[in-house]
Design an enzyme around this catalytic site. Structure first.
Site, PDB file in Angstrom:
ATOM      1  N   ARG A 186       0.840  -1.191   0.000  1.00 44.47           N
ATOM      2  CA  ARG A 186       0.000   0.000   0.000  1.00 44.47           C
ATOM      3  C   ARG A 186       0.880   1.248   0.000  1.00 44.47           C
ATOM      4  O   ARG A 186       1.926   1.299   0.654  1.00 44.47           O
ATOM      5  CB  ARG A 186      -0.916   0.035   1.224  1.00 44.47           C
ATOM      6  CG  ARG A 186      -2.113  -0.918   1.159  1.00 44.47           C
ATOM      7  CD  ARG A 186      -3.084  -0.502   0.057  1.00 44.47           C
ATOM      8  NE  ARG A 186      -4.326  -1.263   0.072  1.00 44.47           N
ATOM      9  CZ  ARG A 186      -4.523  -2.433  -0.503  1.00 44.47           C
ATOM     10  NH1 ARG A 186      -3.515  -3.025  -1.123  1.00 44.47           N
ATOM     11  NH2 ARG A 186      -5.708  -3.025  -0.459  1.00 44.47           N
ATOM     12  N   GLU A 223      -4.644   7.192  -5.168  1.00 42.52           N
ATOM     13  CA  GLU A 223      -4.956   6.449  -6.384  1.00 42.52           C
ATOM     14  C   GLU A 223      -6.300   6.897  -6.948  1.00 42.52           C
ATOM     15  O   GLU A 223      -7.240   7.116  -6.171  1.00 42.52           O
ATOM     16  CB  GLU A 223      -4.972   4.949  -6.094  1.00 42.52           C
ATOM     17  CG  GLU A 223      -3.607   4.433  -5.662  1.00 42.52           C
ATOM     18  CD  GLU A 223      -3.595   2.934  -5.359  1.00 42.52           C
ATOM     19  OE1 GLU A 223      -4.674   2.291  -5.406  1.00 42.52           O
ATOM     20  OE2 GLU A 223      -2.508   2.416  -5.071  1.00 42.52           O
ATOM     21  N   HIS A 262      -2.046  -0.823  -9.552  1.00 37.03           N
ATOM     22  CA  HIS A 262      -2.657  -1.567  -8.446  1.00 37.03           C
ATOM     23  C   HIS A 262      -3.422  -2.790  -8.961  1.00 37.03           C
ATOM     24  O   HIS A 262      -4.617  -2.959  -8.704  1.00 37.03           O
ATOM     25  CB  HIS A 262      -3.581  -0.661  -7.634  1.00 37.03           C
ATOM     26  CG  HIS A 262      -3.803  -1.148  -6.228  1.00 37.03           C
ATOM     27  ND1 HIS A 262      -4.080  -0.309  -5.191  1.00 37.03           N
ATOM     28  CD2 HIS A 262      -3.787  -2.404  -5.706  1.00 37.03           C
ATOM     29  CE1 HIS A 262      -4.217  -1.020  -4.067  1.00 37.03           C
ATOM     30  NE2 HIS A 262      -4.047  -2.294  -4.368  1.00 37.03           N
TER      31      HIS A 262
END
Length: 353
Positions: free
Chosen positions: A271, A300, A319
């Site tokens: 993360r 994001e 991601h």
């Protein structure tokens, strides 16, 4: 907690374009033979980004969710069970869903649920820990190889019409994993699988995790546990697999990058908020780090003007490390098993909070 005889339990499935409603429903129907009524709703993720509760009134503390609160309240209605990956369930929302008794969150961290509010209202929350551990571990090995063996440099050059024959020069070529020390930060579901896969390459493996001990197999195979400072100092590649907690927020920053070996590579498939990306950018631009592979970002989607996106010694992905068919199957099966256990009056496998 079992369903009363003759009563049909209402189940509301809120899926998306990764964890589809039909996948959840098929898994539940395969396991549960009690009378049930299933309604489904599909969110547009990942085609549309997730949101964060700190930016919206009434959603305080919720992260990585998608869906309009009013629409979800109306859809869940009088359902006793809700199944989702991303739908938000805030305290204010739960007050308006009095029939709800179980929420199965098909992900490792139920960050889209107000756990304290759920506890207060007697709503059981269950999750699917380790659902994407295999996918992320495999992706991490690919990320390490892509960055250390200059695959991204060669790919980017060829796309621009340039043949980088110079990448065969002795002063530019990368080392093999068998020659390197890989430091693994975090020894949970994903970290342990990364360690298992790394063993096949024959290099040295160092693990830093103050809360978990090495398995007997890892000790036998020469894996070393060390403090974070030692791992940073001794590793050619540092790969991050910790969870975001108050303790780990921003814990890889300027001092940590400075402590890493000159020419080392940093990998983040965990993360973004655990990493100071400004400090990482400086370390990459200065040449102290030779490269990085980043799968996650502090915010994001990543901003188009982010300087990291312009550096030629960084491999970037949006991601997607956990995106695999196996992840889908495991998450749906985990949710379905929790529903089966609830209807049968059995204890949950993975209760939260």
């Amino acid at each position: 907690m079992s369903a009363e005889a003759g009563r049909r339990t209402k189940i509301a499935i809120i899926g998306d374009r990764f964890m589809t409603p039909s996948t959840f429903e098929a898994a539940i129907r395969a396991r549960c033979h009690e009378p049930i009524d299933i309604a489904t709703m599909q969110l547009p993720w990942p085609d549309e980004p997730m949101r964060h509760g700190y930016a919206e009134p009434g959603m305080d503390g919720l992260k990585e969710y998608q869906g309009d609160a009013e629409a979800i309240i109306g859809f869940v209605g009088s359902a006793e069970i809700a199944i989702t990956q991303l739908a938000p369930f805030s305290g204010a929302m739960l007050k308006r869903m009095p029939a709800l008794k179980l929420i199965a969150v098909a992900r490792g961290g139920p960050v889209n649920i107000d756990l304290a509010a759920a506890r207060e209202r007697g709503v059981l929350i269950v999750n699917a820990p380790g659902r994407n551990a295999s996918a992320v571990a495999e992706f991490t090995i690919g990320a390490i190889i892509a960055e250390t063996r200059l695959m991204t440099r060669g790919h980017d050059a060829l796309r621009r019409g340039t043949w980088r024959g110079d990448l065969y020069r002795a002063d530019l070529v990368g080392r093999e994993l068998s020659q390197m020390t890989v430091g693994v930060i975090g020894y949970g579901h994903i970290g342990t699988k990364v360690v298992r896969l790394l063993k096949a390459f024959g290099g040295r493996i160092v693990v830093a995790d103050p809360y978990v001990e090495l398995s007997s197999d890892d000790i036998r195979d020469g894996v070393v546990k060390a403090p974070l400072a030692t791992l940073l100092r001794e590793s050619d590649v540092v790969t991050l697999h910790a969870r975001v907690t108050p303790e780990t927020l921003g814990f890889i920053g300027r001092a940590e990058f400075a402590a890493m070996r000159k020419g080392a590579v940093f990998i983040n498939t965990a993360r973004g908020p655990m990493v100071d990306y400004d400090a990482l950018t400086e370390a990459l631009k200065s040449g102290h780090l030779s490269g990085a592979m980043l799968e996650t970002f502090a915010v994001e989607p990543a901003a188009a003007g982010l300087e990291l996106l312009q550096l030629d010694n960084v491999t970037l992905t949006p991601h997607i490390a956990g995106a695999s068919l196996k992840t889908i199957e495991r998450a749906a099966d985990a949710a379905a098993e929790e529903v089966r256990r609830y209807l049968a009056g059995e204890a949950p496998l993975n209760p939260c909070g």
